[in-house]
Design a protein around this motif. Sequence first.
Motif, short mmCIF file in Angstrom:
data_model
loop_
_atom_site.label_atom_id
_atom_site.label_comp_id
_atom_site.label_asym_id
_atom_site.label_seq_id
_atom_site.Cartn_x
_atom_site.Cartn_y
_atom_site.Cartn_z
N LEU A 67 -27.17 -10.41 -11.44
CA LEU A 67 -27.74 -10.64 -10.11
C LEU A 67 -26.76 -10.37 -8.98
CD1 LEU A 67 -29.67 -13.96 -10.85
CD2 LEU A 67 -30.58 -11.63 -10.84
N GLY A 68 -25.48 -10.55 -9.23
CA GLY A 68 -24.48 -10.44 -8.18
C GLY A 68 -24.04 -11.81 -7.72
N GLY A 69 -23.07 -11.83 -6.82
CA GLY A 69 -22.55 -13.09 -6.32
C GLY A 69 -21.23 -12.88 -5.63
N LEU A 70 -20.30 -13.76 -5.91
CA LEU A 70 -19.00 -13.73 -5.26
C LEU A 70 -18.05 -12.83 -6.04
CD1 LEU A 70 -17.65 -15.21 -2.81
CD2 LEU A 70 -16.63 -16.73 -4.50
N ASP A 71 -17.45 -11.85 -5.34
CA ASP A 71 -16.43 -11.01 -5.94
C ASP A 71 -15.13 -11.81 -5.93
OD1 ASP A 71 -14.55 -9.13 -6.69
OD2 ASP A 71 -15.56 -7.49 -5.67
N LEU A 72 -14.76 -12.34 -7.09
CA LEU A 72 -13.67 -13.30 -7.15
C LEU A 72 -12.34 -12.68 -6.73
CD1 LEU A 72 -12.78 -16.14 -7.82
CD2 LEU A 72 -12.54 -15.45 -10.20
N SER A 73 -11.99 -11.56 -7.32
CA SER A 73 -10.68 -10.95 -7.01
C SER A 73 -10.60 -10.53 -5.54
CB SER A 73 -10.44 -9.74 -7.92
OG SER A 73 -11.47 -8.77 -7.75
N LEU A 76 -10.22 -13.68 -3.31
CA LEU A 76 -8.90 -14.28 -3.33
C LEU A 76 -7.88 -13.43 -2.59
CD1 LEU A 76 -8.79 -15.56 -7.03
CD2 LEU A 76 -9.26 -16.88 -4.97
N LEU A 77 -8.03 -12.12 -2.63
CA LEU A 77 -7.12 -11.25 -1.90
C LEU A 77 -7.38 -11.27 -0.40
CD1 LEU A 77 -6.97 -8.14 -4.29
CD2 LEU A 77 -5.20 -9.88 -3.93
N ALA A 78 -8.65 -11.27 -0.02
CA ALA A 78 -9.00 -11.22 1.41
C ALA A 78 -8.94 -12.58 2.07
CB ALA A 78 -10.39 -10.61 1.58
N GLY A 79 -9.03 -13.66 1.30
CA GLY A 79 -9.03 -14.97 1.90
C GLY A 79 -10.35 -15.35 2.53
N ARG A 80 -11.40 -14.63 2.25
CA ARG A 80 -12.73 -14.93 2.77
C ARG A 80 -13.75 -14.50 1.71
NH1 ARG A 80 -14.90 -10.11 4.19
NH2 ARG A 80 -13.44 -8.37 4.52
N PRO A 81 -14.97 -15.06 1.75
CA PRO A 81 -15.97 -14.70 0.74
C PRO A 81 -16.36 -13.22 0.82
CG PRO A 81 -16.57 -16.74 1.83
CD PRO A 81 -15.42 -16.17 2.62
N VAL A 82 -16.32 -12.55 -0.30
CA VAL A 82 -16.71 -11.15 -0.41
C VAL A 82 -17.80 -11.05 -1.48
CG1 VAL A 82 -15.98 -8.79 -0.93
CG2 VAL A 82 -14.42 -10.36 0.26
N ALA A 83 -18.94 -10.51 -1.09
CA ALA A 83 -20.08 -10.43 -2.01
C ALA A 83 -19.92 -9.24 -2.96
CB ALA A 83 -21.38 -10.30 -1.23
N GLU A 84 -20.46 -9.40 -4.15
CA GLU A 84 -20.46 -8.35 -5.18
C GLU A 84 -21.90 -8.04 -5.57
OE1 GLU A 84 -18.65 -7.57 -9.68
OE2 GLU A 84 -18.90 -9.60 -8.90
N ARG A 85 -22.24 -6.77 -5.64
CA ARG A 85 -23.57 -6.38 -6.06
C ARG A 85 -23.71 -6.54 -7.57
NH1 ARG A 85 -24.89 -0.51 -4.34
NH2 ARG A 85 -27.02 -1.22 -4.76
N GLY A 86 -24.91 -7.03 -7.96
CA GLY A 86 -25.18 -7.16 -9.38
C GLY A 86 -25.69 -5.85 -9.97
#
Length: 588
Positions: A67-73, A76-86
């Motif tokens: 489904l997608g969600g939070l792009d963990l890596s 953590l690198l950007a310091g802000r929530p980054v979405a990931e496509r499922g």
Amino acid sequence: MSISLAWSDAVTAAQLFAVDPVGTGGVLLRSRAGPVRDRWLATLRAALPPDQPYRNLPLHIADGRLLGGLDLSATLLAGRPVAERGLLAEADGGVLVVAMAERMQASTNVYLTAAMDAQETAVERDGLSLRMPARFGVVALDEGLEDEFSPAGLRDRLGFHLDLDQFAWRDTEDFPVQLDDIIAARARLAGIKVGREQIEAICTAAAALGIISLRAPLLAIRAARASAALFDRVNIEQDDITLAARLVLAPRAMVFPQSDQPDEAEPPPPEPPPEDNSEDNNDQEQQTPDIDRALDEVILAAVKAAMPPGVLEALRASAGRARARSAGKAGELQKSKKRGRPTGSVRGELRDGSKLNVIETLRAAAPWQPLRRRQAEGRPGSAPRILVEKDDFRIARFKQRTETITIFVVDASGSAALHRLAEAKGAVELLLADCYVRRDQVAMIAFRGSIAEILLPPTRSLARAKRSLAGLPGGGGTPLAAGLDAAFMLADSIKRKGQTPTVIVLTDGRANIARDGAPGRPQAEEDAKASARQFRVAAINSVVIDMSPRPGPQAESFAKEMDARYLPMPHADATVLAKAVTAATRAG
């Protein structure tokens, strides 16, 4: 239908799907892995534009990847929530190939079919609220055996059902696919309309074939539009309708279409002589139904030609047959902290042997990193790169099927004891022969006189069972309450160990020894009913087999008190008894 024509239809189905992947839903490809399936998939790939997404959905895919969600890596690198496509969103505008669809998890099937219906995916997790488009077609690779099928909801949404196991490699050939023709057909597809009489003809044919799904006529219409676009037609013609019926309706047929024939015993009613001034009107009124009937007959004729012999029997069997449970999965699903199949994570603490899910813990902590770093700036010492707090801990959850132990409770009293004991011994030995495959165990309790004793503790050793059952005596009174109490105590101890007990009681239900050992039928029956209610309260799966020469209401009443299945089997031998026990335990 000849093999060459059937393979030609399979290739045509690939081309029609390539013209309209979303509208036709997809292709159910029932075939084992091999060169024939690879050739068909290569034909489909050649018909798809090279820039179109083509994704593979593995069997045990995680919900976050699907489904997608939070792009963990990245977070953590950007310091802000980054979405990931499922994966569903990545397949937007293209094709999604589902591997081993017959073993698809229920949650994956729900997410997949919901995305096919809504043409988008919704992500509400990890502090994100996103909606991403997901318009794609599905190719479901079904490698199941005769009693294994892909989920019914997914099959119903796929327009083309192909069975490639009927083809040998020598029966197939490469058909040239012109990619420019597919691209041009896609451009023409939006301008092709369908007439009212064509819709009625397809719906009439679907009803005549016993198809109850409302999606089937809609998918057939979309296939007819794709056929008209592929063959460079402005409107849908009769050939497009017959091709769609052959490819979409024929594999779904449940009854063989019968042509309407007049009854020879009754002569047709005489037609009134037409009036001179209404000849033109009568001709005009009768013209439309004749055309409609001719179109319906053409569609049904095409479906008849596409249906191989014996296909209807297989279809009826597959439609009414539930997916068989494998022999080693009779135990209950129970939650576990250490072993089994992963089923996600939950917020918790590291205690009682729980396992930390590191990825989910970091995923829970990632959205809070900017705030925590600002709070840590005024503290002495350098702040760590990633700040994880106690509330972020996520504990891994597992599920595993428990081991099943079948407990035989045999009435060894009375004149019929020798017959019951002999058949019970044979049934135990037959069931133990399958224990190495089923990973189950068997135990046996016999009651007679005034006591009940465990003759065979839980075991899967066939040699041990034969030694324990060899000298089993019979005769005496019927202490049914003592036998049920002993069975309940053993089943309760098994359940406390995390295993799944199943109790099989072989008796005629005629109790005459009370719980305290005193003779007397009224008190013995009351004690036996009280013992039977323990199984209902503890929700222990149980079966009562009445092996009396004349089954009566006594054993059935005890089965109701136990909330157990009641099987009257007065003349059952060991083989029949073993089959009945196996069916009853798996159904429970």
